[in-house]
Design an enzyme around this catalytic site. Structure first.
Site, PDB file in Angstrom:
ATOM      1  N   ASP A  14       0.851  -1.191   0.000  1.00 27.31           N
ATOM      2  CA  ASP A  14       0.000   0.000   0.000  1.00 27.31           C
ATOM      3  C   ASP A  14       0.889   1.244   0.000  1.00 27.31           C
ATOM      4  O   ASP A  14       1.715   1.425   0.885  1.00 27.31           O
ATOM      5  CB  ASP A  14      -0.903  -0.016   1.234  1.00 27.31           C
ATOM      6  N   HIS A  16      -0.440   4.463  -0.245  1.00 25.96           N
ATOM      7  CA  HIS A  16      -1.291   5.622   0.040  1.00 25.96           C
ATOM      8  C   HIS A  16      -0.860   6.272   1.352  1.00 25.96           C
ATOM      9  O   HIS A  16      -1.193   5.794   2.426  1.00 25.96           O
ATOM     10  CB  HIS A  16      -2.758   5.197   0.102  1.00 25.96           C
TER      11      HIS A  16
END
Length: 87
Positions: A14, A16
């Site tokens: 991930d 983000h």
């Protein structure tokens, strides 16, 4: 007053970073010493950083559900609480 240390980052694949950025700034505003590991961090890196800094907690940000720490914490002998901030 003792400043408690918290490890923050984004786990696994991930990338983000917005949720971690929000957590990091809120924790610093609240007086915590924050060690930010950034994005794409492995479970082992979180555990290593927590041990090295004697952190009281690991906080993980994730957008699509990779924010899961399993028995790695117990296997490393570090019983910090894991908190999850969902964005």
């Amino acid at each position: 007053m003792t400043q408690h240390t918290v490890i923050t980052g984004v786990i696994g694949s991930d990338a983000h970073i917005v949720g971690e950025w929000t957590m990091r700034h809120a924790l610093r505003e609240a007086g915590f010493n924050v060690v930010s590991l950034g994005a794409l961090v492995s479970q082992e890196e979180f555990v290593k950083a927590a041990i090295e800094t004697n952190a009281g907690a690991i906080m993980i940000s994730t957008i699509y559900g990779q924010g899961r720490i399993d028995a790695t914490l117990d296997a490393a002998g570090h019983n910090s609480a894991a908190a999850f901030h969902r964005v």
